[in-house]
Design a protein around this motif. Structure first.
Motif, PDB file in Angstrom:
ATOM      1  N   MET A  58      56.493  17.022  41.198  1.00 43.90           N
ATOM      2  CA  MET A  58      55.168  17.593  41.054  1.00 43.90           C
ATOM      3  C   MET A  58      55.158  19.009  41.616  1.00 43.90           C
ATOM      4  SD  MET A  58      51.591  15.860  42.153  1.00 43.90           S
ATOM      5  CE  MET A  58      50.825  16.779  43.457  1.00 43.90           C
ATOM      6  N   GLU A  59      54.529  19.919  40.911  1.00 46.90           N
ATOM      7  CA  GLU A  59      54.459  21.313  41.331  1.00 46.90           C
ATOM      8  C   GLU A  59      53.485  21.461  42.501  1.00 46.90           C
ATOM      9  OE1 GLU A  59      53.289  25.604  39.395  1.00 46.90           O
ATOM     10  OE2 GLU A  59      54.059  24.034  38.079  1.00 46.90           O
ATOM     11  N   LYS A  60      53.852  22.284  43.466  1.00 45.47           N
ATOM     12  CA  LYS A  60      52.967  22.542  44.607  1.00 45.47           C
ATOM     13  C   LYS A  60      51.745  23.315  44.138  1.00 45.47           C
ATOM     14  CE  LYS A  60      56.507  22.543  48.144  1.00 45.47           C
ATOM     15  NZ  LYS A  60      57.171  23.289  49.180  1.00 45.47           N
ATOM     16  N   GLN A  61      50.581  22.983  44.680  1.00 43.12           N
ATOM     17  CA  GLN A  61      49.332  23.609  44.281  1.00 43.12           C
ATOM     18  C   GLN A  61      49.036  24.810  45.173  1.00 43.12           C
ATOM     19  OE1 GLN A  61      47.599  22.606  41.539  1.00 43.12           O
ATOM     20  NE2 GLN A  61      46.363  24.414  41.864  1.00 43.12           N
ATOM     21  N   ASN A  62      49.123  26.011  44.599  1.00 42.97           N
ATOM     22  CA  ASN A  62      48.766  27.235  45.325  1.00 42.97           C
ATOM     23  C   ASN A  62      47.260  27.291  45.489  1.00 42.97           C
ATOM     24  OD1 ASN A  62      51.375  28.589  45.558  1.00 42.97           O
ATOM     25  ND2 ASN A  62      51.299  28.722  43.342  1.00 42.97           N
ATOM     26  N   PHE A  63      46.808  27.917  46.578  1.00 49.13           N
ATOM     27  CA  PHE A  63      45.376  28.093  46.795  1.00 49.13           C
ATOM     28  C   PHE A  63      44.813  29.003  45.709  1.00 49.13           C
ATOM     29  CE2 PHE A  63      41.706  30.373  48.318  1.00 49.13           C
ATOM     30  CZ  PHE A  63      40.897  29.325  48.715  1.00 49.13           C
ATOM     31  N   THR A  64      43.754  28.540  45.040  1.00 50.00           N
ATOM     32  CA  THR A  64      43.100  29.301  43.972  1.00 50.00           C
ATOM     33  C   THR A  64      41.598  29.137  44.107  1.00 50.00           C
ATOM     34  OG1 THR A  64      44.971  28.966  42.483  1.00 50.00           O
ATOM     35  CG2 THR A  64      42.905  29.574  41.469  1.00 50.00           C
ATOM     36  N   ILE A  65      40.870  30.220  43.850  1.00 48.74           N
ATOM     37  CA  ILE A  65      39.410  30.198  43.905  1.00 48.74           C
ATOM     38  C   ILE A  65      38.879  31.225  42.902  1.00 48.74           C
ATOM     39  CG2 ILE A  65      39.210  31.887  45.760  1.00 48.74           C
ATOM     40  CD1 ILE A  65      37.082  29.969  46.994  1.00 48.74           C
ATOM     41  N   SER A  66      37.688  30.976  42.372  1.00 47.78           N
ATOM     42  CA  SER A  66      37.137  31.873  41.343  1.00 47.78           C
ATOM     43  C   SER A  66      35.699  32.275  41.660  1.00 47.78           C
ATOM     44  CB  SER A  66      37.160  31.183  39.975  1.00 47.78           C
ATOM     45  OG  SER A  66      38.478  30.884  39.594  1.00 47.78           O
ATOM     46  N   ILE A  67      35.356  33.493  41.210  1.00 44.54           N
ATOM     47  CA  ILE A  67      33.982  33.981  41.278  1.00 44.54           C
ATOM     48  C   ILE A  67      33.701  34.745  39.989  1.00 44.54           C
ATOM     49  CG2 ILE A  67      33.835  34.126  43.802  1.00 44.54           C
ATOM     50  CD1 ILE A  67      34.332  37.182  43.551  1.00 44.54           C
ATOM     51  N   SER A  68      32.429  35.010  39.733  1.00 46.36           N
ATOM     52  CA  SER A  68      32.034  35.818  38.591  1.00 46.36           C
ATOM     53  C   SER A  68      30.880  36.705  39.019  1.00 46.36           C
ATOM     54  CB  SER A  68      31.620  34.922  37.427  1.00 46.36           C
ATOM     55  OG  SER A  68      31.345  35.703  36.287  1.00 46.36           O
ATOM     56  N   ALA A  69      30.894  37.946  38.562  1.00 50.90           N
ATOM     57  CA  ALA A  69      29.838  38.891  38.931  1.00 50.90           C
ATOM     58  C   ALA A  69      29.553  39.819  37.752  1.00 50.90           C
ATOM     59  CB  ALA A  69      30.254  39.704  40.157  1.00 50.90           C
ATOM     60  N   GLY A  70      28.365  40.353  37.725  1.00 52.08           N
ATOM     61  CA  GLY A  70      27.922  41.232  36.645  1.00 52.08           C
ATOM     62  C   GLY A  70      28.401  42.659  36.800  1.00 52.08           C
ATOM     63  N   ILE A  71      29.711  42.843  36.883  1.00 59.29           N
ATOM     64  CA  ILE A  71      30.315  44.174  36.942  1.00 59.29           C
ATOM     65  C   ILE A  71      31.492  44.208  35.972  1.00 59.29           C
ATOM     66  CG2 ILE A  71      29.623  44.603  39.339  1.00 59.29           C
ATOM     67  CD1 ILE A  71      32.506  44.041  40.193  1.00 59.29           C
ATOM     68  N   SER A  72      31.931  45.405  35.629  1.00 66.15           N
ATOM     69  CA  SER A  72      33.085  45.530  34.739  1.00 66.15           C
ATOM     70  C   SER A  72      34.361  45.160  35.485  1.00 66.15           C
ATOM     71  CB  SER A  72      33.196  46.957  34.203  1.00 66.15           C
ATOM     72  OG  SER A  72      33.599  47.842  35.240  1.00 66.15           O
ATOM     73  N   ALA A  73      35.382  44.776  34.718  1.00 67.83           N
ATOM     74  CA  ALA A  73      36.679  44.473  35.328  1.00 67.83           C
ATOM     75  C   ALA A  73      37.267  45.712  35.991  1.00 67.83           C
ATOM     76  CB  ALA A  73      37.634  43.908  34.280  1.00 67.83           C
ATOM     77  N   GLU A  74      37.035  46.877  35.407  1.00 67.48           N
ATOM     78  CA  GLU A  74      37.520  48.133  35.996  1.00 67.48           C
ATOM     79  C   GLU A  74      36.883  48.363  37.373  1.00 67.48           C
ATOM     80  OE1 GLU A  74      37.049  52.842  35.053  1.00 67.48           O
ATOM     81  OE2 GLU A  74      37.546  51.549  33.350  1.00 67.48           O
ATOM     82  N   GLU A  75      35.561  48.139  37.460  1.00 69.36           N
ATOM     83  CA  GLU A  75      34.863  48.282  38.743  1.00 69.36           C
ATOM     84  C   GLU A  75      35.351  47.232  39.741  1.00 69.36           C
ATOM     85  OE1 GLU A  75      32.235  49.914  41.581  1.00 69.36           O
ATOM     86  OE2 GLU A  75      33.009  50.711  39.710  1.00 69.36           O
ATOM     87  N   ALA A  76      35.591  46.014  39.269  1.00 67.81           N
ATOM     88  CA  ALA A  76      36.086  44.955  40.144  1.00 67.81           C
ATOM     89  C   ALA A  76      37.423  45.339  40.763  1.00 67.81           C
ATOM     90  CB  ALA A  76      36.204  43.636  39.373  1.00 67.81           C
ATOM     91  N   ILE A  77      38.323  45.911  39.962  1.00 64.83           N
ATOM     92  CA  ILE A  77      39.630  46.317  40.498  1.00 64.83           C
ATOM     93  C   ILE A  77      39.459  47.428  41.528  1.00 64.83           C
ATOM     94  CG2 ILE A  77      41.772  47.527  39.905  1.00 64.83           C
ATOM     95  CD1 ILE A  77      42.047  45.655  37.540  1.00 64.83           C
ATOM     96  N   LYS A  78      38.573  48.378  41.269  1.00 66.35           N
ATOM     97  CA  LYS A  78      38.312  49.436  42.257  1.00 66.35           C
ATOM     98  C   LYS A  78      37.834  48.829  43.575  1.00 66.35           C
ATOM     99  CE  LYS A  78      37.063  53.163  39.113  1.00 66.35           C
ATOM    100  NZ  LYS A  78      35.950  53.937  38.585  1.00 66.35           N
ATOM    101  N   LYS A  79      36.955  47.847  43.483  1.00 64.99           N
ATOM    102  CA  LYS A  79      36.408  47.230  44.698  1.00 64.99           C
ATOM    103  C   LYS A  79      37.447  46.366  45.405  1.00 64.99           C
ATOM    104  CE  LYS A  79      31.566  47.722  43.736  1.00 64.99           C
ATOM    105  NZ  LYS A  79      30.253  47.202  44.009  1.00 64.99           N
TER     106      LYS A  79
END
Length: 149
Positions: free
Chosen positions: A1-22
């Protein structure tokens, strides 16, 4: 069985470009001492969490609007028996922009339930991503708290 890496998700009303800057403005959302640069591929930066702790990062992947990967090249976590536990792990920020909102999936590749810091680091990342980074995305202000250890 593959080890489970920690993963979490969010969503916000901004562009992906702005998200990367932040995301790249590390001190604005991650309450740490920061030196170096984190905006471009191959940039290097250091994060300190007090005392003798440090984490050396390199931006090893940057796909505009899609993905940022920070590789941890060295670290010292004096509060754990394996002080180098995060060395050679990666912080992965995958982004998908749809209809004026950006979904971010954060993965700490190498942070699995069998490593010593998991019980401290998983709630820490949950705070830094779901609370602080989300707040920075939506209000322009991160939400700082003391380090887990």
């Amino acid at each position: 069985m593959e080890k489970q890496n920690f993963t979490i998700s969010i969503s916000a009303g901004i562009s992906a470009e702005e998200a990367i800057k932040k995301i790249s403005n590390v001190p604005a959302w991650w309450g740490i001492t920061f030196s170096g640069n984190s905006e471009k591929q191959n940039d290097q930066f250091v994060v300190k969490m007090g005392g003798d702790s440090f984490f050396d990062f390199t931006v090893t992947e940057l796909i505009p609007g899609k993905r940022v990967v920070w590789s941890i090249t060295d670290c010292n976590m004096p509060w754990y028996s394996d002080k180098k536990e995060w060395a050679n792990t990666r912080l992965i920020f995958d982004l998908k922009e749809t209809g004026g909102a950006t979904a971010l999936t954060f993965t700490h590749d190498g942070l699995t339930p069998d490593v010593e810091c998991y019980n401290d680091c998983a709630p820490g990342w949950t705070h830094w991503i779901k609370t602080s980074l989300f707040s920075y995305f939506t209000t322009g202000q991160g939400v700082f708290r003391p380090a887990t250890k």
